[in-house]
Design a protein around this motif. Sequence first.
Motif, mmCIF file in Angstrom:
data_model
loop_
_atom_site.group_PDB
_atom_site.id
_atom_site.type_symbol
_atom_site.label_atom_id
_atom_site.label_comp_id
_atom_site.label_asym_id
_atom_site.label_seq_id
_atom_site.Cartn_x
_atom_site.Cartn_y
_atom_site.Cartn_z
ATOM 1 N N ASP A 1 -1.215 -67.253 -9.513
ATOM 2 C CA ASP A 1 -0.017 -66.516 -9.911
ATOM 3 C C ASP A 1 -0.210 -65.002 -9.808
ATOM 4 O O ASP A 1 0.773 -64.257 -9.767
ATOM 5 C CB ASP A 1 0.386 -66.886 -11.346
ATOM 6 C CG ASP A 1 0.948 -68.291 -11.445
ATOM 7 O OD1 ASP A 1 1.311 -68.864 -10.392
ATOM 8 O OD2 ASP A 1 1.023 -68.831 -12.565
ATOM 9 N N THR A 2 -1.435 -64.554 -9.759
ATOM 10 C CA THR A 2 -1.701 -63.118 -9.638
ATOM 11 C C THR A 2 -1.781 -62.660 -8.187
ATOM 12 O O THR A 2 -1.872 -61.450 -7.919
ATOM 13 C CB THR A 2 -3.017 -62.753 -10.336
ATOM 14 O OG1 THR A 2 -4.134 -63.355 -9.621
ATOM 15 C CG2 THR A 2 -3.041 -63.237 -11.776
ATOM 16 N N ALA A 3 -1.751 -63.588 -7.242
ATOM 17 C CA ALA A 3 -2.045 -63.268 -5.844
ATOM 18 C C ALA A 3 -1.013 -62.336 -5.222
ATOM 19 O O ALA A 3 -1.361 -61.427 -4.459
ATOM 20 C CB ALA A 3 -2.159 -64.554 -5.029
ATOM 21 N N LYS A 4 0.269 -62.554 -5.515
ATOM 22 C CA LYS A 4 1.311 -61.741 -4.875
ATOM 23 C C LYS A 4 1.149 -60.266 -5.219
ATOM 24 O O LYS A 4 1.212 -59.401 -4.328
ATOM 25 C CB LYS A 4 2.694 -62.231 -5.296
ATOM 26 C CG LYS A 4 3.824 -61.443 -4.652
ATOM 27 C CD LYS A 4 5.195 -61.969 -5.072
ATOM 28 C CE LYS A 4 6.309 -61.143 -4.437
ATOM 29 N NZ LYS A 4 7.655 -61.622 -4.820
ATOM 30 N N GLY A 5 0.947 -59.949 -6.485
ATOM 31 C CA GLY A 5 0.804 -58.556 -6.889
ATOM 32 C C GLY A 5 -0.394 -57.892 -6.246
ATOM 33 O O GLY A 5 -0.320 -56.737 -5.796
ATOM 34 N N ILE A 6 -1.507 -58.616 -6.168
ATOM 35 C CA ILE A 6 -2.717 -58.055 -5.563
ATOM 36 C C ILE A 6 -2.504 -57.832 -4.072
ATOM 37 O O ILE A 6 -2.873 -56.798 -3.515
ATOM 38 C CB ILE A 6 -3.915 -58.983 -5.819
ATOM 39 C CG1 ILE A 6 -4.201 -59.051 -7.323
ATOM 40 C CG2 ILE A 6 -5.144 -58.514 -5.055
ATOM 41 C CD1 ILE A 6 -5.201 -60.114 -7.711
ATOM 42 N N TYR A 7 -1.876 -58.801 -3.414
ATOM 43 C CA TYR A 7 -1.607 -58.683 -1.979
ATOM 44 C C TYR A 7 -0.724 -57.473 -1.688
ATOM 45 O O TYR A 7 -1.018 -56.666 -0.796
ATOM 46 C CB TYR A 7 -0.931 -59.957 -1.465
ATOM 47 C CG TYR A 7 -0.472 -59.868 -0.026
ATOM 48 C CD1 TYR A 7 -1.372 -60.023 1.016
ATOM 49 C CD2 TYR A 7 0.864 -59.604 0.287
ATOM 50 C CE1 TYR A 7 -0.961 -59.929 2.329
ATOM 51 C CE2 TYR A 7 1.283 -59.508 1.604
ATOM 52 C CZ TYR A 7 0.367 -59.676 2.615
ATOM 53 O OH TYR A 7 0.776 -59.570 3.924
ATOM 54 N N GLU A 8 0.357 -57.335 -2.435
ATOM 55 C CA GLU A 8 1.288 -56.236 -2.177
ATOM 56 C C GLU A 8 0.644 -54.882 -2.441
ATOM 57 O O GLU A 8 0.920 -53.910 -1.729
ATOM 58 C CB GLU A 8 2.543 -56.432 -3.023
ATOM 59 C CG GLU A 8 3.389 -57.622 -2.563
ATOM 60 C CD GLU A 8 4.627 -57.850 -3.411
ATOM 61 O OE1 GLU A 8 4.701 -57.245 -4.514
ATOM 62 O OE2 GLU A 8 5.515 -58.598 -2.965
ATOM 63 N N ALA A 9 -0.220 -54.793 -3.435
ATOM 64 C CA ALA A 9 -0.933 -53.539 -3.685
ATOM 65 C C ALA A 9 -1.848 -53.180 -2.523
ATOM 66 O O ALA A 9 -1.941 -52.003 -2.122
ATOM 67 C CB ALA A 9 -1.740 -53.648 -4.981
ATOM 68 N N LEU A 10 -2.495 -54.161 -1.948
ATOM 69 C CA LEU A 10 -3.376 -53.910 -0.804
ATOM 70 C C LEU A 10 -2.592 -53.500 0.430
ATOM 71 O O LEU A 10 -3.050 -52.679 1.227
ATOM 72 C CB LEU A 10 -4.207 -55.158 -0.504
ATOM 73 C CG LEU A 10 -5.309 -55.488 -1.505
ATOM 74 C CD1 LEU A 10 -5.840 -56.887 -1.251
ATOM 75 C CD2 LEU A 10 -6.427 -54.466 -1.410
ATOM 76 N N ARG A 11 -1.394 -54.054 0.592
ATOM 77 C CA ARG A 11 -0.593 -53.716 1.761
ATOM 78 C C ARG A 11 -0.176 -52.249 1.747
ATOM 79 O O ARG A 11 0.006 -51.635 2.794
ATOM 80 C CB ARG A 11 0.663 -54.583 1.815
ATOM 81 C CG ARG A 11 0.426 -56.064 1.940
ATOM 82 C CD ARG A 11 -0.235 -56.452 3.235
ATOM 83 N NE ARG A 11 0.460 -55.949 4.416
ATOM 84 C CZ ARG A 11 0.017 -56.114 5.658
ATOM 85 N NH1 ARG A 11 -1.107 -56.757 5.869
ATOM 86 N NH2 ARG A 11 0.679 -55.640 6.672
ATOM 87 N N VAL A 12 0.000 -51.692 0.560
ATOM 88 C CA VAL A 12 0.437 -50.298 0.440
ATOM 89 C C VAL A 12 -0.643 -49.341 0.944
ATOM 90 O O VAL A 12 -0.338 -48.277 1.498
ATOM 91 C CB VAL A 12 0.794 -49.976 -1.028
ATOM 92 C CG1 VAL A 12 1.066 -48.479 -1.201
ATOM 93 C CG2 VAL A 12 2.008 -50.784 -1.463
ATOM 94 N N SER A 13 -1.895 -49.730 0.780
ATOM 95 C CA SER A 13 -3.010 -48.852 1.154
ATOM 96 C C SER A 13 -3.958 -49.586 2.092
ATOM 97 O O SER A 13 -4.991 -50.117 1.661
ATOM 98 C CB SER A 13 -3.770 -48.381 -0.103
ATOM 99 O OG SER A 13 -2.899 -47.719 -1.006
ATOM 100 N N PRO A 14 -3.620 -49.663 3.390
ATOM 101 C CA PRO A 14 -4.494 -50.383 4.326
ATOM 102 C C PRO A 14 -5.861 -49.714 4.443
ATOM 103 O O PRO A 14 -6.024 -48.518 4.141
ATOM 104 C CB PRO A 14 -3.720 -50.307 5.647
ATOM 105 C CG PRO A 14 -2.798 -49.149 5.500
ATOM 106 C CD PRO A 14 -2.446 -49.086 4.052
ATOM 107 N N LEU A 15 -6.827 -50.476 4.867
ATOM 108 C CA LEU A 15 -8.185 -49.974 5.046
ATOM 109 C C LEU A 15 -8.267 -49.167 6.336
ATOM 110 O O LEU A 15 -7.760 -49.591 7.381
ATOM 111 C CB LEU A 15 -9.168 -51.151 5.111
ATOM 112 C CG LEU A 15 -9.151 -52.102 3.916
ATOM 113 C CD1 LEU A 15 -9.984 -53.340 4.220
ATOM 114 C CD2 LEU A 15 -9.653 -51.405 2.664
ATOM 115 N N GLU A 16 -8.880 -48.022 6.278
ATOM 116 C CA GLU A 16 -9.026 -47.188 7.467
ATOM 117 C C GLU A 16 -10.261 -47.621 8.247
ATOM 118 O O GLU A 16 -11.364 -47.637 7.713
ATOM 119 C CB GLU A 16 -9.138 -45.713 7.083
ATOM 120 C CG GLU A 16 -7.867 -45.120 6.519
ATOM 121 C CD GLU A 16 -6.725 -45.099 7.537
ATOM 122 O OE1 GLU A 16 -7.008 -44.985 8.753
ATOM 123 O OE2 GLU A 16 -5.560 -45.196 7.110
#
Length: 463
Positions: free
Chosen positions: A110-125
Motif C-alpha cells: 500500500d505504500t508503493a504508489k507514494g514511493i514510486y511517484e516521489a522517485l519519478r519527480v527526481s530521476p537519477l542522473e
Amino acid sequence: MKTKTLPRCLSGKMNTSKHSFNILGDLKVEIEVTDNPFGLPLEVLFEMAARINKKRSFLFVSKILGKHIPVHPHVSLLGGAALALLLHNRLQKLPATELDAMIQAFVEPDTAKGIYEALRVSPLEAEEPLLFIAFAETATALGHSMYSFFNGQTRFLHTTREVVAGMTPVLEFEEEHSHATAHRCYARQATFFDGTERVVLVDDEITTGNTSLNIIRDLHSKHPRSHYVIASLLDWRSASDKTKFVQLERELGITIECLSLLQGQIRVSGGPIELERPKLDVSLGYHDIPISRHYIGQYFTPVHDQTIIAERPLHTECYMRDTGRFGLDTLRQRGLEEQLVCAGQYIGSLRTGNRTLCMGTGEFMYIPMRLASEMGEGVSYQSSTRSPIYPHRQQGYGIQNAFSFDAMDCVGTLNYFYNVPADTYDELFVFIERAIGDEQEASFVHACRLTGIPVIHFVYGNQ
C-alpha cells in the motif's frame, strides 16, 4: 580482473541463512543465502514451483515481477527502481541506505504508489553514458523500469524471441535452460550499439549466469567495451559459475560487476515433473462473457515492421514503437511516459469494478504495467508467459492454478497465465500489443472466460 558483487551489507556483515523447499514429490531445493543486505524475508521475494522443463525443474516465482503472480503494479515498478538505485549508488560510490523505504514497499504494498511517484519527480542522473539491455520475456518490464529512473545519456533495448521481417538482428545468443532459447536484439537505429559506454544487462534472476556470458561474448565481438554490469533481483551463482565470469574477464580484458537484492547458492535434488503441459483449471466453469474491445493506438507511435512466424505468412499489424524491442533513448522515454499517463487515465475511465486485474502478454509487459499503475486503486497486474509450470493447490506453492491458450503470434505453441482464483476480481483488462483477429484470439478469449471474471476488456496497442 576481479568480478565484483553488489551491494555490500549495510552493516558490513553478511546476512546468511539456510532454507529448504520441498516443492513437489521428490523435488527439493536447498538455499544458502550469503548476502541479504536489506534483511528481506524470502517469502516477500518469491515462492517456489516446479517447471515442466527437463533443463531446469524448479522456478522462483517472483512476488515483485508481475509475471506469474498478480501484484500491485507499483511494487513491480519499484523492483526496477531498486536496481536503478543500486546501480546509481555503485557508480557514485554512495551508500545504499536510501533504499530502505523502497524495500519496505515490498513488505507493505500500500505504500508503493507514494514511493514510486516521489522517485519519478527526481530521476537519477547518469553521470556517464549507459546502455541497458533487458532479457525477454520475463525481465522486459524490470529492465525498462530500471532504465526509466535514469536521466542522461542512456539507451534501452530488450531482447526478443520474435523474428522480424526485413530486419537483421544486431545480436543473437542462447538461453540454454529456457523453454524457448533463442534471443535476438533488433535496433531501428543503425548506430544503437556503437560506443564504449558501460552495458547494463537486466534479468530477473541469475542462476548460472550463462545467458549473460553469452550476450557479452556476442556483443563484445561486434561492439567491444570494457565494463559490463549484470543487474538482477536474485543471484544464485555457484562458485564454479562465478569462476566462469572471472575467466571471461581475463579472456576479453573486461570488468563484469553483479548487483542484486539477494545473493546465495542453491542445491537441487530430485527429478523434474514429467508432464507435457500444466493442467488447465476448469473448476471455475465456462462463462460466455462478451469481450469489450478498445484501441489505444491514438496515444502511441506505431512502427510497420512485420513478423515472420515459422515461415508462415507474415503478420502485418503494427508494433508499438517504444516498447523497447527496437531501442529507446531518454527523449523517447520521456514522450512514452506522457503517453502512458494519458492512455492510462482513459483506460481507467472504462472501469466498472473495484477489484481489477490487468494482464500483459508475453514480452509486452512494461507498457501494460505502467497503464495499470495509472488506473486508480484496487488494481493488480500480471502477465501471460510461454513457460509451462505445474500448478498445485497448496499453501506456499507458487502456482495455484493454470490457464493455457494457443499463442496468438505462433500457431501450435501454448502460452499460459496463472494464479487467478475464483471470486477475486470484478473486471479483467488484457493488454495486447497488436490485434490479430478473432480466429487467432479465440483460444485466449476462451481461457479468459474460464476465469469466471464477469467483465472482460481486450485493449490493443494499435488501431
